[in-house]
Design an enzyme around this catalytic site. Structure first.
Site, PDB file in Angstrom:
ATOM      1  N   GLU A  65      22.239 -31.476  -1.010  1.00  0.00           N
ATOM      2  CA  GLU A  65      22.925 -32.731  -1.343  1.00  0.00           C
ATOM      3  C   GLU A  65      23.754 -33.063  -0.122  1.00  0.00           C
ATOM      4  O   GLU A  65      24.731 -32.380   0.186  1.00  0.00           O
ATOM      5  CB  GLU A  65      23.782 -32.560  -2.598  1.00  0.00           C
ATOM      6  N   GLU A 105      28.014 -42.449   8.165  1.00  0.00           N
ATOM      7  CA  GLU A 105      28.977 -41.970   7.184  1.00  0.00           C
ATOM      8  C   GLU A 105      30.290 -41.623   7.886  1.00  0.00           C
ATOM      9  O   GLU A 105      30.322 -40.880   8.857  1.00  0.00           O
ATOM     10  CB  GLU A 105      28.443 -40.734   6.458  1.00  0.00           C
ATOM     11  N   LYS A 111      28.862 -18.876   1.131  1.00  0.00           N
ATOM     12  CA  LYS A 111      29.586 -19.111   2.379  1.00  0.00           C
ATOM     13  C   LYS A 111      30.420 -20.370   2.181  1.00  0.00           C
ATOM     14  O   LYS A 111      29.932 -21.493   2.301  1.00  0.00           O
ATOM     15  CB  LYS A 111      28.617 -19.287   3.546  1.00  0.00           C
ATOM     16  N   CYS A 137      31.306 -37.305  -1.458  1.00  0.00           N
ATOM     17  CA  CYS A 137      30.017 -37.822  -0.982  1.00  0.00           C
ATOM     18  C   CYS A 137      29.586 -39.078  -1.735  1.00  0.00           C
ATOM     19  O   CYS A 137      28.779 -39.852  -1.224  1.00  0.00           O
ATOM     20  CB  CYS A 137      28.946 -36.741  -1.115  1.00  0.00           C
TER      21      CYS A 137
END
Length: 484
Positions: A252, A388, A176, A286
């Site tokens: 992750e 973040e 996906k 990231c």
């Protein structure tokens, strides 16, 4: 205009589902239209994956899969330009960056997975008992049907990073991709088929998260495990979705990564490294640095050098060789990033460089452009330092001692990556080892060996990927004990 469709059992679906637009983050023009997978299409993809496991793909040996994976890598090289065009159209990133970072790594990921499964072994033990001896040996079996959910920032890189070891271990996958970056996953379906992979080993479903393909896939009873890269909040939602079936997950997730700069660092190389770790891919990696702790004696020099680098970035079309920096992935994401610019100002930050939206003229008015932002005057108590942002941003803060630097760097709910900049090798080893992260760099950033463990702690994820570490998730060992 081509319509991108889901791919199940070796063919593209024609479900007549709702269509959604994928627009360019460069100027807001239409890139393609995408057919959203409904529950029936997701079910068809999962069933196709199960049929592949029960059929030709499930009967392949590791040596046969090695050949297939290397053919896929070769075919990626042959269709390099097609993949490059797909990545750039979806993300708006500069051509040179996509060429070096995204498409090259796609082929490397398949070759690395082939090398790993070709060389991987398992334990065997000769056991002495009062009644005699026994031989214990382990067999590695595939996990089964794996749901692979990948983000929009490095769509092809992270897709192949997961799909390659999953296929190497003998699994079948249902992918996906993000609704923001549907093109490369669809093109990879063609490539994998052209390489001779049996139907159903690789499937793609397009759509969104809740109430769409993402939710339908993670809650499907035919899925045996979920691997996901993306924001921590989504990872938590997936965990809740799979909890009733106690499915294994590999995540992750986000990061609020720190860099620590000591006063003995090579400052020219350090500023170069900090500029890369803060601004690469417009901060949408990231592993990017959002917190920079600098020893007080060199703080002003590092801050000035990094601000100069921020001001030197050049915005433009991906194919313009002068372009260093692309847009954010969408105007929606830009709204989020700009909200943190406002928050930083409210929290009393001093802006060193950038901020706001660049004036690039009418041509780029519909894009998702943002200027980088560097701040001072904040500390770890502020939200800007704790959440973040996922943009080209960093806050710089001074420190005095090594112990203080370690404490500040570790003062976070995340634990993905960190970097240490020093010419004192003992200190570099010591501080890198003391950081509570999955990956530490010394005097570099984003330097990767694909055999090494990749992943994070805390809100940054569960599990590790890379080399044999990927096999721990994508396979289930069975021990066989034979009395001799």
């Amino acid at each position: 205009m081509t319509v991108l469709k889901s791919f199940a059992g070796g063919r593209f679906t024609d479900s007549g589902g709702d269509l959604f637009d994928k627009v360019s983050p460069v100027d807001g023009t239409l890139v393609t239209r995408v057919e959203e997978a409904d529950q029936g299409v997701v079910d068809r993809a999962v069933r196709a994956a199960r049929a592949a496991l029960d059929g030709a793909w499930g009967r392949t040996s590791a040596a046969e899969r090695v050949v297939v994976l290397r053919r896929i890598a070769d075919r990626i090289d042959e269709r390099f330009d097609d993949l490059l065009a797909a990545e750039v159209a979806d993300t708006g990133k500069p051509l040179d960056l996509a060429r070096r970072l995204d498409v090259s790594r796609a082929a490397a990921n398949f070759r690395a997975a082939a090398d790993t499964i070709a060389a991987a072994g398992l334990d065997s033990f000769l056991t002495e008992t009062p009644a005699g001896r026994a031989l214990n040996y382990a067999l590695r079996k595939p996990l089964g049907v794996v749901a692979v959910i990948v983000p929009w920032n490095l769509p092809l890189l992270l897709l192949t990073w997961k799909v390659a070891p999953a296929l190497a271990a003998g699994n079948a996958v249902v992918v996906k991709p993000s609704e923001e970056t549907p093109s490369s996953a669809t093109l990879l379906a063609e490539i994998i088929t052209e390489a001779g992979t049996p139907d159903g080993a690789y499937n793609v479903v397009h759509g969104f998260g809740p109430g769409s393909a993402g939710e339908f896939l993670t809650t499907h009873p035919g899925v045996d495990g979920v691997t996901f890269t993306g924001e921590s909040r989504t990872g938590s939602a997936i965990m809740r979705a799979v909890a009733p079936r106690v499915l294994p997950v590999s995540f992750e997730l986000g990061g609020k990564n720190a860099a620590v700069v000591f006063d003995d660092a090579d400052l020219a190389k350090t500023v170069d490294g900090l500029a890369r770790s803060t601004f690469t891919n417009t901060g949408q990696i990231c592993l990017c640095t959002e917190r920079i702790y600098v020893q007080r004696g060199v703080f002003d020099e590092v801050a000035a050098g990094l601000a100069e680098r921020a001001d030197a970035l050049r915005f433009g079309r991906p194919d313009d060789p002068e372009t260093t920096t692309g847009p954010l992935i969408s105007r929606r994401h830009r709204q989020k990033v700009l909200s943190y610019y406002e928050l930083a100002e409210q929290e009393g930050a001093k802006l060193l460089a950038g901020g706001g939206v660049p004036d690039l003229g009418e041509e780029f008015q519909g894009g998702a452009w943002v200027r980088p932002a560097l701040w001072t005057g904040l500390d770890n108590s502020h939200r800007t330092l704790r959440e973040e942002i996922f943009g080209p941003v960093a806050a710089l803060m001074p420190f005095d001692t090594e112990d203080e630097a370690i404490r500040l760097a570790n003062d976070t709910d995340y634990g993905l990556a960190g970097a240490v900049w020093t010419t004192n090798l003992d200190r570099g080893h010591r501080v890198a080892g003391a950081l509570r992260v999955g990956m530490s760099w010394v005097n570099t950033w984003y330097l990767r060996d694909l055999r090494s463990p990749f992943g994070g702690n805390g809100l940054s994820g569960i599990g590790r990927e890379g080399g044999v570490h990927s096999l721990h998730f994508y396979t289930q060992p069975t021990n066989v004990c034979v009395a001799l």
